[in-house]
Design an enzyme around this catalytic site. Structure first.
Site, mmCIF file in Angstrom:
data_model
loop_
_atom_site.group_PDB
_atom_site.id
_atom_site.type_symbol
_atom_site.label_atom_id
_atom_site.label_comp_id
_atom_site.label_asym_id
_atom_site.label_seq_id
_atom_site.Cartn_x
_atom_site.Cartn_y
_atom_site.Cartn_z
ATOM 1 N N PHE A 90 6.237 16.862 -17.576
ATOM 2 C CA PHE A 90 4.965 16.160 -17.642
ATOM 3 C C PHE A 90 3.853 17.119 -17.223
ATOM 4 C CE2 PHE A 90 1.789 13.113 -15.843
ATOM 5 C CZ PHE A 90 1.457 12.504 -17.043
ATOM 6 N N ASP A 161 9.506 19.775 -7.958
ATOM 7 C CA ASP A 161 8.900 18.579 -8.532
ATOM 8 C C ASP A 161 10.013 17.546 -8.635
ATOM 9 O OD1 ASP A 161 7.884 16.554 -10.132
ATOM 10 O OD2 ASP A 161 6.737 17.904 -11.419
ATOM 11 N N HIS A 164 11.172 12.570 -10.405
ATOM 12 C CA HIS A 164 12.232 11.756 -10.998
ATOM 13 C C HIS A 164 13.464 11.680 -10.107
ATOM 14 C CE1 HIS A 164 10.754 13.151 -15.285
ATOM 15 N NE2 HIS A 164 9.812 12.513 -14.596
ATOM 16 N N GLN A 187 4.510 6.371 -9.220
ATOM 17 C CA GLN A 187 3.774 5.769 -10.336
ATOM 18 C C GLN A 187 4.582 4.595 -10.893
ATOM 19 O OE1 GLN A 187 4.957 6.304 -13.680
ATOM 20 N NE2 GLN A 187 3.246 5.298 -14.720
ATOM 21 N N LYS A 190 8.212 4.888 -12.115
ATOM 22 C CA LYS A 190 9.179 5.674 -11.369
ATOM 23 C C LYS A 190 10.261 4.801 -10.716
ATOM 24 C CE LYS A 190 7.341 9.691 -12.261
ATOM 25 N NZ LYS A 190 6.224 9.277 -13.116
ATOM 26 N N ARG A 219 -9.657 16.910 8.203
ATOM 27 C CA ARG A 219 -9.929 16.280 9.503
ATOM 28 C C ARG A 219 -8.620 15.918 10.200
ATOM 29 N NH1 ARG A 219 -13.282 10.617 10.201
ATOM 30 N NH2 ARG A 219 -13.840 10.850 12.407
ATOM 31 N N TYR A 226 -16.059 14.487 13.573
ATOM 32 C CA TYR A 226 -16.205 15.079 12.239
ATOM 33 C C TYR A 226 -16.142 16.599 12.248
ATOM 34 C CZ TYR A 226 -17.431 10.288 11.260
ATOM 35 O OH TYR A 226 -17.395 8.910 11.184
ATOM 36 N N ARG A 236 -5.167 10.294 1.002
ATOM 37 C CA ARG A 236 -4.447 9.390 1.901
ATOM 38 C C ARG A 236 -3.910 8.159 1.155
ATOM 39 N NH1 ARG A 236 -9.111 10.645 5.142
ATOM 40 N NH2 ARG A 236 -10.047 8.706 4.387
#
Length: 388
Positions: A90, A161, A164, A187, A190, A219, A226, A236
């Protein structure tokens, strides 16, 4: 449709969900903190997923593409570097490198397993190579013995990767026990899903700490003033997604057990059909979750293959064409492309070319059906192929 044509049985729907996901969503809702910095669902999911995969450190992120990008950043990949990727994968595998300003270098895959050809990867190494990205295609492990040796001999890290490969094992070792960074996707299609989502497993705390900074706009988790320590972005995961994924993880083992029982049956039946060649299996991969049931029809050509897929879909099978070779998409050439042109890449990636034009995959929910349904699937493929 001709009434005499065989049509597919009813397979389990996907995604699967139940009381575990319902309870998780309510738990996330009622805790009163819906992002990871104040809630507990993401933290808990990271611990549970890492433990299941034999890893010490995990970081949940927004999606699998970001998981790859973050893993490459932690490995120091940046502008001008090269990342070796399989040509048959992909597009996220290559784009994760290209988005960092690196050059994605496609290499051929093995014609049996559809995973990266280690000799081709070695031949593509240059002084600018910063990482090699094996893709565990359809849950089948790449040759981690040969890749591990190549990585050690040449001093080039691996980024797996594993989009899968939830629950995969290689010679008894789980993904998190292989000693390199690995990236997962959640996703919608999956093996585990919250619609979207991703996660990175790390072999050491320092890598995980750097990744946390970069996935949270530079951060640190304790910062209140900050002080952004690195460049980064917001990758996140939210608390609701993590709560759903905890439920998904709870049933993953049982689903893999079922697919491991059904896949050999379907593979044998498909192999008995003249002209059909199923994806092979390296027996050193002793647990394969089977993200896809993949097969080729050698010599069929892309147009007739596409017509065959349409016919399978018309008969009720969840069938799809396989990925294009990454270099045969316009998006690959927008940035971070190698100097070679399409035809030069195609010439040195004959297996990728063949799979991309001859390959078909069936959704993994097919393999959650009964053994009798595997016979019916093969009968439908044979019947449809006989009309093409």
């Amino acid at each position: 449709m001709n009434a005499s044509r065989r049509t597919a049985p009813v397979f389990p729907e996907w995604p699967r969900y139940g009381d575990e996901e319902r309870a998780g969503l309510i738990r996330a809702l009622e805790q009163g903190q819906w992002w990871r910095m104040g809630g507990s669902e993401v933290d808990s999911f990271e611990r549970e997923f890492a433990a299941y995969h034999g890893a010490e450190h995990a970081l949940a992120v927004t999606n699998g593409t970001h998981a790859l990008e973050l893993g490459l950043q932690v490995l120091g990949v940046g502008p001008g570097d090269e990342v070796i990727v399989p040509a048959f994968t992909f597009i996220s595998s290559s784009q994760a490198a290209q988005r960092l300003g690196a050059v994605a270098v496609p290499v051929d895959v093995d014609l049996e397993t559809y995973c990266i050809d280690v000799a081709a990867a070695e031949a593509a190494i240059t002084p600018r190579t910063r990482a090699i990205m094996p893709v565990h295609m359809a849950g089948h492990f790449s040759d981690m013995d040969a890749l591990g040796k190549l990585s050690a001999d040449r001093g080039i890290p691996l980024l797996q990767d594993a989009a899968h490969a939830h629950g995969s094992r290689w010679r008894g070792s789980r993904v998190g026990e292989t000693g390199s960074i690995s990236a997962f996707s959640f996703q919608n299609g999956k093996l585990m899903t919250a619609g979207e989502g991703g996660l990175v497993l790390f072999p050491d705390q320092a890598s995980r700490d750097e990744a946390f900074l970069r996935h949270s706009c530079g951060r640190p988790p304790t910062d209140r003033k900050y002080f952004h320590q690195t460049s980064g972005s917001n990758f996140r995961m939210n608390e609701f997604s993590a709560s759903v994924l905890r439920g998904q993880l709870s049933r993953l083992d049982e689903q893999i057990d079922t697919r491991e029982q059904r896949a050999p049956v379907l593979r044998r039946l498909l192999a008995e059909i003249p002209g059909v060649v199923p994806q092979g299996r390296d027996e050193r991969a002793d647990r394969v979750p089977h993200y896809m049931a993949m097969f080729r029809v050698p010599g069929i050509g892309e147009q007739r293959r596409n017509e065959l897929v349409d016919e399978l879909v018309a008969r009720g099978l969840p069938a799809f064409v396989v990925f294009r070779a990454v270099y045969r998409t316009d998006g690959f050439w927008e940035t971070g492309a190698p100097e070679e042109g399409v035809e030069a890449l195609a010439e040195r990636c004959p297996n990728s070319e063949a799979i991309a034009s001859e390959g078909i995959w069936l959704h993994h929910r097919t393999l959650l059906g009964t053994e009798q349904q595997m016979h019916e699937v093969a009968e439908i493929v044979a019947d449809a192929l006989g009309e093409k």
